[in-house]
Enzyme design. Sequence first.
Site, mmCIF file in Angstrom:
data_model
loop_
_atom_site.group_PDB
_atom_site.id
_atom_site.type_symbol
_atom_site.label_atom_id
_atom_site.label_comp_id
_atom_site.label_asym_id
_atom_site.label_seq_id
_atom_site.Cartn_x
_atom_site.Cartn_y
_atom_site.Cartn_z
ATOM 1 N N ASP A 1 0.888 -1.136 -0.017
ATOM 2 C CA ASP A 1 0.189 0.087 0.040
ATOM 3 C C ASP A 1 0.937 1.132 0.055
ATOM 4 O O ASP A 1 2.024 1.217 0.331
ATOM 5 C CB ASP A 1 -1.025 0.047 1.348
ATOM 6 C CG ASP A 1 -1.648 1.189 1.376
ATOM 7 O OD1 ASP A 1 -2.384 1.731 0.408
ATOM 8 O OD2 ASP A 1 -1.860 1.744 2.448
ATOM 9 N N ASP B 1 -1.425 -0.794 5.899
ATOM 10 C CA ASP B 1 -1.875 -0.450 7.348
ATOM 11 C C ASP B 1 -3.238 -0.130 7.667
ATOM 12 O O ASP B 1 -3.533 0.337 8.829
ATOM 13 C CB ASP B 1 -0.944 0.719 7.636
ATOM 14 C CG ASP B 1 -1.298 2.069 6.556
ATOM 15 O OD1 ASP B 1 -1.646 3.008 7.401
ATOM 16 O OD2 ASP B 1 -1.664 1.731 5.613
ATOM 17 N N ASP C 1 -7.007 -2.368 3.754
ATOM 18 C CA ASP C 1 -6.016 -3.427 3.151
ATOM 19 C C ASP C 1 -6.439 -4.758 3.837
ATOM 20 O O ASP C 1 -5.874 -5.804 3.340
ATOM 21 C CB ASP C 1 -4.732 -3.058 4.037
ATOM 22 C CG ASP C 1 -4.404 -1.551 3.060
ATOM 23 O OD1 ASP C 1 -4.340 -1.756 1.929
ATOM 24 O OD2 ASP C 1 -3.742 -0.961 3.700
#
Length: 434
Positions: free
Chosen positions: A120, A317, A321
Amino acid sequence: RATRVGEDTTLSQIIQMVSDAAATKAPIAKIADKVSGVFVPAVIGIALVTTIVWLLIGKPVGYALARGISVLVISCPCALIISVPLTYFCGLGACAREGVLVKGSTYLDALAKAEIIALDKTGTLTKGDFSVTKVHENAPFTAREVLAFAAAAEKNSTHPLAKAFAAAGSAEEDAKAYAALSAEEIAGNGIKAALKDKAGNTYEVLCGKAAFLKNEGVDVTETQSVCTVVYVSVNGKFAGCAEIGDSLRPTAKSAIRELKETGVKKAVMLTGDSAGRAESVAKEAGLDEWRAGLLPDDKLTAAEGLKKEGTLVYVGDGINDAPVMACADCAVSMGKLGAAAAVEASDLVLISDDLSALAEGRKTARKTQKIVKQNIAFSIFCKVAFLIGSIAGLIPLWLAVFADVGVMMLAVLNALRMSREGLKKKAEKSGEKA
């Protein structure tokens, strides 16, 4: 001020993770257990046959029994049963010293075998510390008004970008002039809020992606920037936009390079941010690919596609996700900035949010796997060699005892190299800090 009871504290959760990790077996450890389960009854049969054959040949009962007992002693699978889980346990400890909590030896193997790593952007590759770098106003609105409306609306948002508006100049103070009547956060797009000023006037404010505002019927003038751009509209009229910057983590570039040096074939960034910002960060971090403008479902689809190319490790995080983490072969979350859902869904936790720890963790995982294979090959080779010698009458009983205990001790000492390696790295780091 105490905010959580003992069992909910971070320390308690870490202890629970380590406890669960020690109880989880890797595939190779399960295979070793299965082999031992078949091996033991087979060896008992071989021992009986060996004793009977020596009796039929005409050897004394004591000699024949000694041969059978030697076979049983040599064949004891202690070396496998003890050394394999011990190696993984030491590997888990070594990773913990590097700042990586691994929730089980299965995931240690997955990390060692990783071929594709996907990350990410916000809060993972970048610090997640946002600030407004530039404001573009659209007449009759002023830049100050754009920030004030955005800050008032984003005050009700849990998105990391919302903090940037509160810290921008006088935006936080100006936002106090507006009270929120309602606020709806559209996941992956933006926020829709109804505001009221002190004079009783109401405003419908939209903040988010250009596509989000366009879908709501707002005529948006898009701005090209390497920063994240948040567009603002008031009562259906485009008010302007703000460019929000977020710097790359200091260790991100070196961590990606080290991961590639350990055999990772491809590093990819999956983000919901704009293409311009994604390309800029990917280039700076040294990534092979990037995919921008992804909603949580799009990220999941992208991850499923990457899994077809090889073992996938995903690092993230945020709450969005979590679905991708559940899909990946090995999921990694940020311990400090990471959302609770992301930490819960992950298999590895980076305690200090340091990506370089992931590279060190992979090196440790690969070494752990190497030592496990060494112990299995060494144990089986020695057992077979001594077993043949014992059946043939070439191995006395005292040497059979050595074959069992000696091989086990050698395998255990080899396994403990992982623990020594972890302590060595810790000492080196302490020396560097000093």
